[in-house]
Design an enzyme around this catalytic site. Structure first.
Site, PDB file in Angstrom:
ATOM      1  N   GLU A 160       0.305   3.609   1.604  1.00 45.28           N
ATOM      2  CA  GLU A 160       0.102   3.843   3.163  1.00 45.28           C
ATOM      3  C   GLU A 160       1.499   3.752   3.631  1.00 45.28           C
ATOM      4  O   GLU A 160       1.991   4.647   4.838  1.00 45.28           O
ATOM      5  CB  GLU A 160      -0.804   3.337   4.086  1.00 45.28           C
ATOM      6  CG  GLU A 160      -2.099   3.802   4.007  1.00 45.28           C
ATOM      7  CD  GLU A 160      -2.482   5.089   4.590  1.00 45.28           C
ATOM      8  OE1 GLU A 160      -2.079   5.177   5.697  1.00 45.28           O
ATOM      9  OE2 GLU A 160      -2.863   6.044   4.018  1.00 45.28           O
ATOM     10  N   SER A 166       0.871  -1.283  -0.081  1.00 49.21           N
ATOM     11  CA  SER A 166      -0.147   0.046  -0.120  1.00 49.21           C
ATOM     12  C   SER A 166       0.958   1.307  -0.125  1.00 49.21           C
ATOM     13  O   SER A 166       2.145   1.456   0.672  1.00 49.21           O
ATOM     14  CB  SER A 166      -0.872  -0.043   1.271  1.00 49.21           C
ATOM     15  OG  SER A 166      -1.519   1.210   1.341  1.00 49.21           O
ATOM     16  N   TYR A 219      -1.549   0.372  10.776  1.00 46.60           N
ATOM     17  CA  TYR A 219      -1.823  -0.327   9.398  1.00 46.60           C
ATOM     18  C   TYR A 219      -0.524  -0.084   8.428  1.00 46.60           C
ATOM     19  O   TYR A 219      -0.172  -1.185   8.068  1.00 46.60           O
ATOM     20  CB  TYR A 219      -2.956   0.256   8.972  1.00 46.60           C
ATOM     21  CG  TYR A 219      -3.360  -0.022   7.422  1.00 46.60           C
ATOM     22  CD1 TYR A 219      -3.735  -1.526   6.953  1.00 46.60           C
ATOM     23  CD2 TYR A 219      -2.715   0.844   6.323  1.00 46.60           C
ATOM     24  CE1 TYR A 219      -4.143  -1.479   5.753  1.00 46.60           C
ATOM     25  CE2 TYR A 219      -2.916   0.406   4.886  1.00 46.60           C
ATOM     26  CZ  TYR A 219      -3.664  -0.977   4.743  1.00 46.60           C
ATOM     27  OH  TYR A 219      -3.905  -1.260   3.344  1.00 46.60           O
TER      28      TYR A 219
HETATM   29  P1  NAP Z   1     -11.350  -4.825   1.853  1.00 51.12           P
HETATM   30  O1  NAP Z   1     -12.662  -4.578   0.740  1.00 51.12           O
HETATM   31  O2  NAP Z   1     -11.615  -4.315   3.372  1.00 51.12           O
HETATM   32  O3  NAP Z   1     -11.428  -6.485   2.068  1.00 51.12           O
HETATM   33  C1  NAP Z   1     -10.424  -7.120   2.929  1.00 51.12           C
HETATM   34  C2  NAP Z   1     -10.733  -8.404   2.655  1.00 51.12           C
HETATM   35  O4  NAP Z   1      -9.844  -9.235   3.826  1.00 51.12           O
HETATM   36  C3  NAP Z   1     -12.369  -9.183   3.027  1.00 51.12           C
HETATM   37  O5  NAP Z   1     -12.463 -10.186   1.976  1.00 51.12           O
HETATM   38  C4  NAP Z   1     -11.910  -9.760   4.410  1.00 51.12           C
HETATM   39  O6  NAP Z   1     -13.022 -10.896   4.812  1.00 51.12           O
HETATM   40  C5  NAP Z   1     -10.601 -10.176   4.378  1.00 51.12           C
HETATM   41  N1  NAP Z   1     -10.147 -10.791   5.543  1.00 51.12           N
HETATM   42  C6  NAP Z   1      -9.701  -9.781   6.624  1.00 51.12           C
HETATM   43  N2  NAP Z   1      -9.129 -10.471   7.739  1.00 51.12           N
HETATM   44  C7  NAP Z   1      -9.260 -11.781   7.330  1.00 51.12           C
HETATM   45  C8  NAP Z   1      -8.869 -12.966   8.139  1.00 51.12           C
HETATM   46  N3  NAP Z   1      -8.452 -12.850   9.237  1.00 51.12           N
HETATM   47  N4  NAP Z   1      -8.843 -14.273   7.166  1.00 51.12           N
HETATM   48  C9  NAP Z   1      -9.314 -14.002   5.935  1.00 51.12           C
HETATM   49  N5  NAP Z   1      -9.761 -13.164   5.358  1.00 51.12           N
HETATM   50  C10 NAP Z   1      -9.758 -11.918   5.897  1.00 51.12           C
HETATM   51  O7  NAP Z   1     -10.111  -4.419   1.015  1.00 51.12           O
HETATM   52  P2  NAP Z   1      -9.783  -4.010  -0.320  1.00 51.12           P
HETATM   53  O8  NAP Z   1     -10.077  -2.425  -0.546  1.00 51.12           O
HETATM   54  O9  NAP Z   1     -10.390  -5.109  -1.078  1.00 51.12           O
HETATM   55  O10 NAP Z   1      -8.203  -4.192  -0.417  1.00 51.12           O
HETATM   56  C11 NAP Z   1      -7.637  -5.301  -0.595  1.00 51.12           C
HETATM   57  C12 NAP Z   1      -6.011  -5.461  -0.247  1.00 51.12           C
HETATM   58  O11 NAP Z   1      -5.351  -4.518  -0.802  1.00 51.12           O
HETATM   59  C13 NAP Z   1      -5.964  -5.344   1.301  1.00 51.12           C
HETATM   60  O12 NAP Z   1      -4.882  -5.957   1.872  1.00 51.12           O
HETATM   61  C14 NAP Z   1      -5.599  -3.766   1.491  1.00 51.12           C
HETATM   62  O13 NAP Z   1      -5.054  -3.357   2.692  1.00 51.12           O
HETATM   63  C15 NAP Z   1      -4.764  -3.434   0.388  1.00 51.12           C
HETATM   64  N6  NAP Z   1      -4.929  -2.297  -0.411  1.00 51.12           N
HETATM   65  C16 NAP Z   1      -6.088  -1.554  -0.652  1.00 51.12           C
HETATM   66  C17 NAP Z   1      -5.918  -0.603  -1.435  1.00 51.12           C
HETATM   67  C18 NAP Z   1      -7.293   0.467  -1.666  1.00 51.12           C
HETATM   68  O14 NAP Z   1      -7.271   1.668  -1.924  1.00 51.12           O
HETATM   69  N7  NAP Z   1      -8.378  -0.333  -1.755  1.00 51.12           N
HETATM   70  C19 NAP Z   1      -4.586   0.183  -1.628  1.00 51.12           C
HETATM   71  C20 NAP Z   1      -3.344  -0.455  -1.268  1.00 51.12           C
HETATM   72  C21 NAP Z   1      -3.564  -1.672  -0.675  1.00 51.12           C
HETATM   73  P3  NAP Z   1     -14.436 -10.328   5.248  1.00 51.12           P
HETATM   74  O15 NAP Z   1     -15.435 -10.132   4.308  1.00 51.12           O
HETATM   75  O16 NAP Z   1     -14.514 -11.692   6.156  1.00 51.12           O
HETATM   76  O17 NAP Z   1     -14.144  -9.118   6.075  1.00 51.12           O
HETATM   77  O1  G4F Z   2     -10.691   6.770   2.593  1.00 51.57           O
HETATM   78  P1  G4F Z   2      -9.549   6.484   3.596  1.00 51.57           P
HETATM   79  O2  G4F Z   2      -9.952   6.069   4.985  1.00 51.57           O
HETATM   80  O3  G4F Z   2      -8.254   5.886   2.976  1.00 51.57           O
HETATM   81  P2  G4F Z   2      -6.844   5.803   3.457  1.00 51.57           P
HETATM   82  O4  G4F Z   2      -6.583   6.177   4.906  1.00 51.57           O
HETATM   83  O5  G4F Z   2      -6.189   6.588   2.270  1.00 51.57           O
HETATM   84  O6  G4F Z   2      -6.552   4.108   3.449  1.00 51.57           O
HETATM   85  C1  G4F Z   2      -6.899   3.504   2.096  1.00 51.57           C
HETATM   86  O7  G4F Z   2      -6.033   3.500   1.059  1.00 51.57           O
HETATM   87  C2  G4F Z   2      -4.739   2.984   1.183  1.00 51.57           C
HETATM   88  C3  G4F Z   2      -3.870   3.089   0.162  1.00 51.57           C
HETATM   89  O8  G4F Z   2      -3.109   4.386   0.475  1.00 51.57           O
HETATM   90  C4  G4F Z   2      -4.893   1.316   1.662  1.00 51.57           C
HETATM   91  F1  G4F Z   2      -3.926   0.787   2.129  1.00 51.57           F
HETATM   92  C5  G4F Z   2      -5.744   1.358   2.968  1.00 51.57           C
HETATM   93  O9  G4F Z   2      -6.208   0.115   3.101  1.00 51.57           O
HETATM   94  C6  G4F Z   2      -7.359   2.044   2.343  1.00 51.57           C
HETATM   95  O10 G4F Z   2      -7.939   1.242   1.278  1.00 51.57           O
HETATM   96  O11 G4F Z   2      -9.035   7.991   3.974  1.00 51.57           O
HETATM   97  C7  G4F Z   2      -8.296   8.953   2.917  1.00 51.57           C
HETATM   98  C8  G4F Z   2      -8.176  10.417   3.525  1.00 51.57           C
HETATM   99  C9  G4F Z   2      -7.596  10.325   5.111  1.00 51.57           C
HETATM  100  O12 G4F Z   2      -6.353  11.317   4.949  1.00 51.57           O
HETATM  101  C10 G4F Z   2      -8.647  10.594   5.962  1.00 51.57           C
HETATM  102  O13 G4F Z   2      -8.097  11.483   6.853  1.00 51.57           O
HETATM  103  O14 G4F Z   2      -9.590  10.897   3.774  1.00 51.57           O
HETATM  104  C11 G4F Z   2      -9.703  11.694   5.170  1.00 51.57           C
HETATM  105  N1  G4F Z   2     -10.842  11.454   5.583  1.00 51.57           N
HETATM  106  C12 G4F Z   2     -11.615  12.936   5.718  1.00 51.57           C
HETATM  107  N2  G4F Z   2     -12.664  12.661   6.497  1.00 51.57           N
HETATM  108  C13 G4F Z   2     -11.740  10.748   5.882  1.00 51.57           C
HETATM  109  C14 G4F Z   2     -12.629  11.205   6.431  1.00 51.57           C
HETATM  110  N3  G4F Z   2     -11.397   9.262   5.798  1.00 51.57           N
HETATM  111  C15 G4F Z   2     -12.448   8.499   6.227  1.00 51.57           C
HETATM  112  N4  G4F Z   2     -12.380   7.046   6.163  1.00 51.57           N
HETATM  113  N5  G4F Z   2     -13.681   9.097   6.736  1.00 51.57           N
HETATM  114  C16 G4F Z   2     -14.024  10.327   7.015  1.00 51.57           C
HETATM  115  O15 G4F Z   2     -14.883  10.716   7.482  1.00 51.57           O
END
Ligand code: NAP
Ligand code: G4F
Length: 323
Positions: A126, A124, A148
């Site tokens: 992050e 990520s 995280y």
């Molecule tokens: P998400 O919607 O939160 O999905 C997370 C998945 O992990 C869900 O299917 C959840 O299952 C499963 N999980 C959590 N804990 C588990 C456990 N103990 N055993 C088995 N499964 C488990 O996340 P996403 O947005 O699709 O992201 C996918 C991956 O990419 C994550 O690793 C996230 O950190 C990473 N990532 C995401 C972003 C982004 O912007 N979306 C960016 C960079 C990296 P349940 O349905 O049972 O909760």
């Molecule tokens: O949407 P966010 O919660 O995403 P964040 O923290 O960037 O993390 C997501 O992206 C990562 C990749 O860089 C992934 F690895 C991670 O698993 C996840 O998918 O927040 C984005 C920004 C933050 O700066 C937060 O402070 O939005 C700001 N924000 C402002 N108001 C808020 C809110 N975020 C959330 N969730 N809720 C608010 O009300």
């Protein structure tokens, strides 16, 4: 020969898009799901008859080894994690178990069963946290700002380490924020587009948000899962940044989303100090030049198109649910 893929986190946003993408390429797709008292299959219901789901958990080493033995996948996509940043301050140990050590459990299982299995780790942006340079690329130093982010740094380096120690085909995709109508409603993009739809349809008046000045490089999840797959089709394993190269503030996101529904955001959005984070990642913008050059990857949906897609999908859904 039909290729087999195993996806952990198949019930999440990326898992659903990746499963659909791989099915479209003729893969036999297996998903790892953890046991819950109510099913969490909403995002993959439309694919259920084409998927094989198996119960296992990132916390349970033996269940993962058995799963990989049973499926014998050619490719493993490790997407499962505790992925919501604010929760990682409330549950730092659990986040470490899932998001950091869970990666080692997956890699160990692959190593024990068959080192030729190709492995993708969902790293990520992050990890860049308090950014050292802009834009961020593969060799930008990490400075994570949340439990995280710290856990993801561990997951990244253990993936690199297994590649170097055991010559495994293990890749780390450093993906910047990617969103879609399937995004969880706690993440800011979806919280905003869901709020816009509910306000537009008269079901809600106000939307509480945290830091409106934070900036992110937001792309479309459907584009990003293609980069995951392409990484595993290369001759050699490597790490790649995947990003659009454009950043926008939460305020710009809000303006665009409310504007698309014909609403004035100033009349509805309130900031709530409780939603600010103990340590913030103020800005992220990625440089995906390597992914462009080596993988031929390019995002197809831009920020404005993404926001419009999400607002339209939420308007349609909320209308349907409200009858
Ligand atoms: P998400 O919607 O939160 O999905 C997370 C998945 O992990 C869900 O299917 C959840 O299952 C499963 N999980 C959590 N804990 C588990 C456990 N103990 N055993 C088995 N499964 C488990 O996340 P996403 O947005 O699709 O992201 C996918 C991956 O990419 C994550 O690793 C996230 O950190 C990473 N990532 C995401 C972003 C982004 O912007 N979306 C960016 C960079 C990296 P349940 O349905 O049972 O909760
Ligand atoms: O949407 P966010 O919660 O995403 P964040 O923290 O960037 O993390 C997501 O992206 C990562 C990749 O860089 C992934 F690895 C991670 O698993 C996840 O998918 O927040 C984005 C920004 C933050 O700066 C937060 O402070 O939005 C700001 N924000 C402002 N108001 C808020 C809110 N975020 C959330 N969730 N809720 C608010 O009300």
């Amino acid at each position: 020969m039909t290729r087999r893929a195993l996806i952990t986190g198949i019930t999440g946003q990326d898992g659903a898009y990746l499963a659909e993408f791989l099915l479209g390429r003729g893969y036999e797709v297996h998903g790892m799901v953890r046991r819950a008292s109510t099913a969490t299959f909403e995002r993959i219901n439309h694919l259920r008859d084409r998927l094989t789901l198996h119960q296992a958990d990132l916390l349970d080493q033996l269940s993962i080894v058995n799963l990989i033995r049973e499926v014998r996948p050619h490719e493993v996509y490790n997407l499962a994690a505790q992925s919501f940043v604010p929760t990682s301050w409330l549950q730092p140990l659990l986040t470490g178990e899932f998001t950091a050590l869970g990666v080692t459990r997956m890699l160990e299982a692959v190593r024990l069963v068959d080192r030729d299995i190709r492995f993708y780790q969902a790293s990520s942006s992050e990890m860049f946290g308090k950014v050292r340079e802009e834009p961020q690329h593969e060799s930008t130093p990490f400075w994570p700002r949340s439990p995280y982010g710290v856990a993801k740094v561990y997951g990244h380096w253990i993936t690199v380490n297994y590649r170097e120690s055991y010559e495994m085909f293990a890749c780390s995709g450093i993906l910047f924020n990617h969103e879609s109508p399937l995004r969880g409603k706690e993440f800011v993009t979806r919280k905003v587009t869901d709020g816009v739809a509910r306000i537009k349809l008269g079901l809600q008046q106000k939307l509480k948000l945290g830091n409106l000045d934070a900036m992110r490089d937001w792309g479309f999840a459907g584009d990003y899962v293609k980069a995951m797959w392409t990484m595993l089709q290369q001759e050699a394993p490597d790490d790649y940044v995947v990003a659009t190269g454009q950043k926008h503030s939460v305020r710009q996101l809000v303006e665009l989303a409310f504007g698309h529904a014909g609403l004035d955001w100033r009349q509805h959005v309130e900031t709530d100090p409780a939603l600010f984070r103990p340590a913030e990642v103020n800005t992220l913008r990625g440089d995906a030049a390597k992914a462009r050059k080596v993988l031929g990857w390019r995002p197809e949906v831009d920020f404005a198109g993404l926001v419009r897609m999400m607002v339209d999908a939420d308007l349609e859904r909320v209308r349907r649910e409200a009858g």
